[in-house]
Design an enzyme around this catalytic site. Structure first.
Site, PDB file in Angstrom:
ATOM      1  N   ASP A  26      10.823  12.421  10.628  1.00 51.84           N
ATOM      2  CA  ASP A  26       9.794  11.695  11.377  1.00 51.84           C
ATOM      3  C   ASP A  26       9.325  10.464  10.595  1.00 51.84           C
ATOM      4  O   ASP A  26       9.351  10.453   9.363  1.00 51.84           O
ATOM      5  CB  ASP A  26       8.619  12.640  11.650  1.00 51.84           C
ATOM      6  CG  ASP A  26       7.695  12.113  12.734  1.00 51.84           C
ATOM      7  OD1 ASP A  26       8.070  11.155  13.444  1.00 51.84           O
ATOM      8  OD2 ASP A  26       6.587  12.653  12.868  1.00 51.84           O
TER       9      ASP A  26
ATOM     10  N   ASN B  79      12.094  13.528  23.749  1.00 49.96           N
ATOM     11  CA  ASN B  79      12.260  12.117  23.375  1.00 49.96           C
ATOM     12  C   ASN B  79      12.721  11.233  24.540  1.00 49.96           C
ATOM     13  O   ASN B  79      12.647  10.004  24.460  1.00 49.96           O
ATOM     14  CB  ASN B  79      13.227  11.972  22.193  1.00 49.96           C
ATOM     15  CG  ASN B  79      12.619  12.385  20.865  1.00 49.96           C
ATOM     16  OD1 ASN B  79      13.321  12.810  19.952  1.00 49.96           O
ATOM     17  ND2 ASN B  79      11.304  12.273  20.721  1.00 49.96           N
TER      18      ASN B  79
HETATM   19  C1  FPP Z   1      11.207  10.366  14.715  1.00 50.46           C
HETATM   20  O1  FPP Z   1      10.576   9.201  14.235  1.00 50.46           O
HETATM   21  C2  FPP Z   1      12.635  10.142  14.734  1.00 50.46           C
HETATM   22  C3  FPP Z   1      13.438  10.242  15.827  1.00 50.46           C
HETATM   23  C4  FPP Z   1      12.963  10.605  17.167  1.00 50.46           C
HETATM   24  C5  FPP Z   1      14.856   9.939  15.734  1.00 50.46           C
HETATM   25  C6  FPP Z   1      15.526  10.501  14.527  1.00 50.46           C
HETATM   26  C7  FPP Z   1      16.734   9.746  14.318  1.00 50.46           C
HETATM   27  C8  FPP Z   1      17.179   9.315  13.122  1.00 50.46           C
HETATM   28  C9  FPP Z   1      16.598   9.639  11.828  1.00 50.46           C
HETATM   29  C10 FPP Z   1      18.311   8.433  13.026  1.00 50.46           C
HETATM   30  C11 FPP Z   1      19.584   8.941  13.517  1.00 50.46           C
HETATM   31  C12 FPP Z   1      20.045  10.243  13.031  1.00 50.46           C
HETATM   32  C13 FPP Z   1      21.337  10.544  13.025  1.00 50.46           C
HETATM   33  C14 FPP Z   1      21.818  11.897  12.754  1.00 50.46           C
HETATM   34  C15 FPP Z   1      22.324   9.508  13.280  1.00 50.46           C
HETATM   35  P1  FPP Z   1       9.563   8.473  15.195  1.00 50.46           P
HETATM   36  O2  FPP Z   1      10.306   7.454  15.956  1.00 50.46           O
HETATM   37  O3  FPP Z   1       8.846   9.468  16.048  1.00 50.46           O
HETATM   38  O4  FPP Z   1       8.602   7.814  14.175  1.00 50.46           O
HETATM   39  P2  FPP Z   1       7.032   7.546  14.400  1.00 50.46           P
HETATM   40  O5  FPP Z   1       6.373   8.901  14.484  1.00 50.46           O
HETATM   41  O6  FPP Z   1       6.650   6.802  13.176  1.00 50.46           O
HETATM   42  O7  FPP Z   1       6.882   6.757  15.652  1.00 50.46           O
END
Ligand code: FPP
Length: 255
Positions: A33, A81
């Site tokens: 996250d 998501n």
């Molecule tokens: C949460 O951060 C992250 C995600 C919903 C996506 C996770 C994806 C990756 C780490 C990259 C791709 C992974 C692979 C395996 C290729 P957020 O967007 O909710 O962050 P925030 O809470 O700061 O908004």
């Protein structure tokens, strides 16, 4: 020297694979996250953070054998998501396709066995094909088991498992009276995996967001402030070492 500082020091040489953290976790699950906030802090679009987050994955996968971690499960995209903007969802799907295309050879040559969990039905055909190819390309590996949760939700997984279980009952293959807590896990996406020992969530949020709900019943948790794109091998090593100091009782009392 404490186990934590020992692991931290040994983490300085990524090629060294001898340091098994004593009593360390066999299966670590990570909620990656903080990508969005990491990008916003830099005045960049959220997808910039997701790309930076994707680049962190390789370092953590390659560190697993060094810390005695046999199974790593990472939360890449949840069933919730899809509620994000169309631009972010499309960007993430494109990132997953690019990541798999780019990383297949590296993961295979490293010795990682890759599996995906989650409901594939909603994913586009090209992504599903790439996922299948990555699973097939790494099917004979056993250095580390990397499981990528993509369109995964713990409740959705239990609902899908229950459908299959109910079908087996309807087909006369399963006696409802025999269903116990050993039965349902055989229908879960994770049926070949051990339960996670340690669940890490980055970015300072202390919640589990529908991740591995059944499997994490007795997991240990680490909620850390680091945003995922800043997560390092050293921090991973420290968390694995700190896990070794935990007193896991699984509801029992130590005699
Ligand atoms: C949460 O951060 C992250 C995600 C919903 C996506 C996770 C994806 C990756 C780490 C990259 C791709 C992974 C692979 C395996 C290729 P957020 O967007 O909710 O962050 P925030 O809470 O700061 O908004």
């Amino acid at each position: 020297m404490s186990t934590a500082s020992k692991a931290s020091n040994d983490a300085s040489d990524p090629s060294e694979e001898t340091e098994i953290v004593p009593g360390g976790p066999r299966h670590v699950a990570i909620i990656m996250d903080g990508n969005g906030r990491w990008a916003t802090q830099r005045g960049r679009p959220r997808l910039f953070g997701h790309h930076a987050g994707a680049r962190r994955v390789r370092e953590v996968v390659e560190a697993c054998p060094c810390f005695g971690v046999e199974y790593l499960t990472i939360f890449a995209f949840s069933t919730e998501n899809w509620k994000r903007t169309q631009v972010e969802v499309a960007g993430l799907m494109s990132l997953f396709r690019r990541y798999i295309t780019k990383e297949t050879r590296t993961l295979r040559d490293f010795g990682a066995r890759v599996r995906f969990i989650g409901d594939r039905v909603k994913l586009d055909k090209k992504l599903i094909r790439l996922m299948n190819e990555l699973e097939e390309a790494t099917a004979h590996n056993d250095k580390v088991n990397l499981t990528i949760a993509l369109n995964y939700g713990g409740r959705d997984e239990v609902a899908r498992a229950t459908q299959r279980l109910a079908q087996d009952v309807a087909d006369g293959k399963l006696d409802p009276a025999s269903v116990d807590e050993e039965t349902l896990p055989r229908y879960l996406d994770t049926y070949v995996l051990p339960d996670p020992d340690l669940v890490i969530r980055t970015s300072g949020e202390a919640r589990i967001s529908n991740f591995l709900l059944w499997q994490s019943a007795y997991a240990e948790y680490e909620f850390i402030d680091t945003l995922w794109p800043d997560f390092t091998r050293d921090e991973f090593g420290r968390l694995c070492a700190a896990y070794g100091d935990r007193d896991r009782r699984f509801g029992a009392v130590k005699t």
